[in-house]
Design a protein around this motif. Structure first.
Motif, PDB file in Angstrom:
ATOM      1  N   ASN A  44       0.754  -1.223  -0.154  1.00  0.00           N
ATOM      2  CA  ASN A  44      -0.046  -0.081   0.121  1.00  0.00           C
ATOM      3  C   ASN A  44       0.558   1.407  -0.053  1.00  0.00           C
ATOM      4  O   ASN A  44       0.546   2.140  -0.900  1.00  0.00           O
ATOM      5  CB  ASN A  44      -0.988   0.038   1.173  1.00  0.00           C
ATOM      6  CG  ASN A  44      -2.134  -0.676   0.945  1.00  0.00           C
ATOM      7  OD1 ASN A  44      -2.511  -1.232  -0.024  1.00  0.00           O
ATOM      8  ND2 ASN A  44      -2.783  -1.220   2.223  1.00  0.00           N
ATOM      9  N   CYS A  45       1.610   1.484   0.959  1.00  0.00           N
ATOM     10  CA  CYS A  45       2.116   2.733   1.490  1.00  0.00           C
ATOM     11  C   CYS A  45       3.473   2.821   1.532  1.00  0.00           C
ATOM     12  O   CYS A  45       4.448   1.969   1.232  1.00  0.00           O
ATOM     13  CB  CYS A  45       1.629   3.241   2.825  1.00  0.00           C
ATOM     14  SG  CYS A  45       1.736   2.200   4.068  1.00  0.00           S
ATOM     15  N   MET A  47       5.225   3.011   4.224  1.00  0.00           N
ATOM     16  CA  MET A  47       5.532   2.113   5.330  1.00  0.00           C
ATOM     17  C   MET A  47       5.756   0.680   4.787  1.00  0.00           C
ATOM     18  O   MET A  47       6.981  -0.040   5.105  1.00  0.00           O
ATOM     19  CB  MET A  47       4.768   1.906   6.357  1.00  0.00           C
ATOM     20  CG  MET A  47       5.130   1.690   7.936  1.00  0.00           C
ATOM     21  SD  MET A  47       4.121   2.477   8.952  1.00  0.00           S
ATOM     22  CE  MET A  47       3.248   1.193   9.706  1.00  0.00           C
ATOM     23  N   CYS A  48       4.794   0.422   3.865  1.00  0.00           N
ATOM     24  CA  CYS A  48       5.224  -0.939   3.019  1.00  0.00           C
ATOM     25  C   CYS A  48       6.536  -0.926   2.470  1.00  0.00           C
ATOM     26  O   CYS A  48       7.189  -1.963   2.324  1.00  0.00           O
ATOM     27  CB  CYS A  48       4.125  -1.196   1.951  1.00  0.00           C
ATOM     28  SG  CYS A  48       2.509  -1.497   2.647  1.00  0.00           S
ATOM     29  N   TYR A  97       4.646  -9.833   2.552  1.00  0.00           N
ATOM     30  CA  TYR A  97       4.289  -9.348   1.504  1.00  0.00           C
ATOM     31  C   TYR A  97       3.997 -10.323   0.447  1.00  0.00           C
ATOM     32  O   TYR A  97       5.223 -11.029   0.045  1.00  0.00           O
ATOM     33  CB  TYR A  97       5.005  -8.165   0.923  1.00  0.00           C
ATOM     34  CG  TYR A  97       4.718  -6.765   1.790  1.00  0.00           C
ATOM     35  CD1 TYR A  97       3.714  -6.055   1.449  1.00  0.00           C
ATOM     36  CD2 TYR A  97       5.449  -6.865   2.836  1.00  0.00           C
ATOM     37  CE1 TYR A  97       3.479  -4.843   2.609  1.00  0.00           C
ATOM     38  CE2 TYR A  97       5.167  -5.677   3.921  1.00  0.00           C
ATOM     39  CZ  TYR A  97       4.377  -5.016   3.695  1.00  0.00           C
ATOM     40  OH  TYR A  97       3.819  -3.854   4.470  1.00  0.00           O
ATOM     41  N   CYS A 115      -2.814   0.111   8.121  1.00  0.00           N
ATOM     42  CA  CYS A 115      -2.582   0.767   6.824  1.00  0.00           C
ATOM     43  C   CYS A 115      -1.888   0.028   5.821  1.00  0.00           C
ATOM     44  O   CYS A 115      -1.886   0.368   4.640  1.00  0.00           O
ATOM     45  CB  CYS A 115      -2.046   2.271   7.022  1.00  0.00           C
ATOM     46  SG  CYS A 115      -0.025   2.015   7.657  1.00  0.00           S
ATOM     47  N   CYS A 116      -1.105  -1.175   6.286  1.00  0.00           N
ATOM     48  CA  CYS A 116      -0.314  -1.817   5.473  1.00  0.00           C
ATOM     49  C   CYS A 116      -0.902  -3.241   5.068  1.00  0.00           C
ATOM     50  O   CYS A 116      -0.556  -3.816   4.101  1.00  0.00           O
ATOM     51  CB  CYS A 116       1.145  -2.167   6.186  1.00  0.00           C
ATOM     52  SG  CYS A 116       1.996  -0.506   6.379  1.00  0.00           S
TER      53      CYS A 116
HETATM   54 CU   LIG Z   1       2.091   0.119   4.251  1.00  0.00          CU
END
Ligand SMILES: [Cu+2]
Length: 123
Positions: A44-45, A47-48, A97, A115-116
């Motif tokens: 996603n983001c 942080m990922c 992942y 969020c991930c």
């Molecule tokens: Cu993330």
């Protein structure tokens, strides 16, 4: 400049010098092999991005690893005599992942920050 950044630079410098020395001594032998693979890693983001790239940071045989959050595309340059493409994808799965061929365990996925928790590919 903070201490961390400074030591990071020193380590990089040492790496560059030792890599050069190695290149000179092995120049008469076989040329250093580097393969580059581009593949999908779901995420996603930002942080990922740090987690995915972090799974390959400092790993022997990895020359370069970058993931793009907009396209979900992972680009890895590596020495296949040191680490296999399969091992690379497994390391990414180990931190949560999914890729086109390797799937993270539900347990690791569920432990990712909210969020991930990307939409997983249907299997
Ligand atoms: Cu993330």
């Amino acid at each position: 400049m903070n201490k961390f950044l400074f030591s990071f630079l020193i380590v990089n410098l040492m790496f560059v010098f030792s890599a050069q020395a190695q290149e000179q001594t092995s120049a008469s032998k076989t040329k250093k092999k580097v393969a580059t693979e581009v593949f999908t890693v779901y995420g996603n983001c930002g942080m990922c991005e740090r987690t995915i790239e972090g799974s390959l940071t400092g790993v022997k045989g990895i020359k370069k690893a970058g993931w793009d959050k907009d396209s979900d595309q992972m680009t890895v340059s590596f020495n296949p005599t040191v680490i296999s493409f399969d091992q690379i994808k497994q390391r990414i799965a180990d931190v949560g992942y999914d890729s086109d061929s390797h799937r993270a365990t539900d347990e690791v996925y569920n432990n990712l920050p909210g969020c991930c928790q990307y939409d997983r590919p249907v299997r």
